[in-house]
Design an enzyme around this catalytic site. Structure first.
Site, PDB file in Angstrom:
ATOM      1  N   HIS A 141       0.852  -1.212   0.000  1.00 42.04           N
ATOM      2  CA  HIS A 141       0.000   0.000   0.000  1.00 42.04           C
ATOM      3  C   HIS A 141       0.884   1.258   0.000  1.00 42.04           C
ATOM      4  O   HIS A 141       0.853   2.078   0.927  1.00 42.04           O
ATOM      5  CB  HIS A 141      -0.870  -0.064   1.258  1.00 42.04           C
ATOM      6  CG  HIS A 141      -2.051   0.840   1.303  1.00 42.04           C
ATOM      7  ND1 HIS A 141      -1.958   2.206   1.191  1.00 42.04           N
ATOM      8  CD2 HIS A 141      -3.358   0.568   1.478  1.00 42.04           C
ATOM      9  CE1 HIS A 141      -3.178   2.735   1.309  1.00 42.04           C
ATOM     10  NE2 HIS A 141      -4.045   1.759   1.480  1.00 42.04           N
TER      11      HIS A 141
ATOM     12  N   GLU B 193      -0.601   1.331  -5.349  1.00 45.18           N
ATOM     13  CA  GLU B 193      -0.412   0.075  -4.629  1.00 45.18           C
ATOM     14  C   GLU B 193      -0.381  -1.112  -5.596  1.00 45.18           C
ATOM     15  O   GLU B 193      -1.231  -1.212  -6.476  1.00 45.18           O
ATOM     16  CB  GLU B 193      -1.580  -0.122  -3.650  1.00 45.18           C
ATOM     17  CG  GLU B 193      -1.845   1.111  -2.801  1.00 45.18           C
ATOM     18  CD  GLU B 193      -3.179   1.041  -2.053  1.00 45.18           C
ATOM     19  OE1 GLU B 193      -3.620  -0.067  -1.724  1.00 45.18           O
ATOM     20  OE2 GLU B 193      -3.776   2.106  -1.810  1.00 45.18           O
TER      21      GLU B 193
HETATM   22  O1  TA6 Z   1      -6.129   1.195  -0.569  1.00 47.06           O
HETATM   23  C1  TA6 Z   1      -7.103   2.168  -0.491  1.00 47.06           C
HETATM   24  C2  TA6 Z   1      -7.848   2.008   0.813  1.00 47.06           C
HETATM   25  O2  TA6 Z   1      -8.399   0.742   0.897  1.00 47.06           O
HETATM   26  C3  TA6 Z   1      -8.881   3.134   0.900  1.00 47.06           C
HETATM   27  O3  TA6 Z   1     -10.194   2.673   0.757  1.00 47.06           O
HETATM   28  C4  TA6 Z   1      -8.581   3.811   2.211  1.00 47.06           C
HETATM   29  O4  TA6 Z   1      -9.445   3.517   3.197  1.00 47.06           O
HETATM   30  C5  TA6 Z   1      -7.149   3.411   2.454  1.00 47.06           C
HETATM   31  O5  TA6 Z   1      -6.961   2.154   1.908  1.00 47.06           O
HETATM   32  C6  TA6 Z   1      -6.571   3.543   3.844  1.00 47.06           C
HETATM   33  O6  TA6 Z   1      -7.094   2.631   4.730  1.00 47.06           O
HETATM   34  P1  TA6 Z   1      -6.676   2.707   6.257  1.00 47.06           P
HETATM   35  O7  TA6 Z   1      -7.351   1.540   6.907  1.00 47.06           O
HETATM   36  O8  TA6 Z   1      -5.191   2.611   6.310  1.00 47.06           O
HETATM   37  O9  TA6 Z   1      -7.164   4.028   6.779  1.00 47.06           O
END
Ligand code: TA6
Length: 272
Positions: free
Chosen positions: A145, A247
């Protein structure tokens, strides 16, 4: 309880630097050579580690569930656990997370997760390897991520996704991207399917990061924009302007692993 992040510094022979945290098994810093000594990953000044916390920034490891798409905690169990640092020398580190009675209480499977980080010159390579150490088949989704640092998200663009099919996670609708570039300013949260090994470029002014992946099929592009970005406790109110997440992901087609089998997915960043 939130704790400061302990960083292990890796320095390649050519001076390129990466920093990793055992908490989350996470890359938290990257300074390539030849880029003016500038940090190229975003790590929120409000990011914290410690039991149960996930670090906002760097390269969080998402495993064995991407997002809220299943019964497990959002983004799985790897990003908020302590990993072991198996090797850390020069520009290379290997971190491992093994299943335990505690993880089996959340996800009833035996696994070994390994993260191999290699920094050198203009490039950072991060590889996630999953081994099924149990006796039954399991399936999972996963992602690296990556939070790429930008000076101003509304100026940054991601190129290379034109023609790809994506799920817009804001509206939960599917589209084919007809734009040459993805731009930011309002919430962008997209899962691009089957992008495979085509290279992407994060472009901002004269700066470029070339992003390639292998093993992962999909690409997620995320920036929360001002409204959603203002709601995160571990992000400064204007913090959303300082990153774009690109990502490497395996989401559309979960990975299926039989006993003893190994899967590997890799993301490579090259700064220009
Ligand atoms: O990868 C994108 C995502 O899934 C978004 O939907 C957003 O919520 C982000 O990740 C961050 O998630 P987190 O749980 O780290 O706040």
């Amino acid at each position: 309880m939130a704790e400061p992040i302990t960083k292990i510094r890796l320095t390649a022979g050519d001076g390129a630097v990466a920093e990793v945290s055992a908490h989350g098994g996470q890359v938290v810093g990257w300074v390539p050579t030849g880029a003016g000594g500038k940090e190229r990953l975003f790590l929120s000044p409000l990011a914290a580690g410690g039991p149960g916390a996930s670090i906002r920034g760097g390269v969080p490891v998402i495993f064995p569930q991407f997002g809220p798409m299943g019964p497990l905690p959002k983004h799985g169990l790897a990003r908020n656990r302590e990993w072991q640092v198996a090797e850390a020398a020069g520009g290379r580190a290997r971190l491992v997370l093994e299943s335990s009675a505690e993880t089996r209480g959340i996800w009833p499977h035996d696994f070994l997760a390994e993260l191999v980080v290699e920094v050198s010159g203009a490039a950072l390579a991060v590889e996630l390897r999953i081994t099924n150490t149990g006796r039954e088949v399991f399936s999972f989704t996963a992602a690296l991520h990556t939070y790429l640092r930008v000076a101003e998200a509304t100026v940054a663009r991601v190129a290379g996704l034109q023609g790809a099919r994506y799920l817009d996670e804001v509206t939960m609708t599917e589209h084919t991207d007809d734009a040459e570039e993805v731009s930011f300013g309002t919430e962008v949260d997209r899962i691009y399917y089957a992008v495979g090994e085509s290279p992407l470029r994060l472009v901002e002014g004269g700066r470029v990061v070339e992003i390639t992946e292998a093993g992962f099929d999909d690409v997620v592009v995320w920036n929360p924009g001002p409204v959603v970005g203002g709601k995160f406790a571990d992000l400064e109110p204007e913090g959303w302007r300082e990153f774009v997440c690109v990502e490497a992901a395996a989401v559309g087609r979960p990975v299926v692993l039989g006993p003893g089998e190994v899967w590997a997915g890799r993301q490579r960043l090259a700064a220009g």
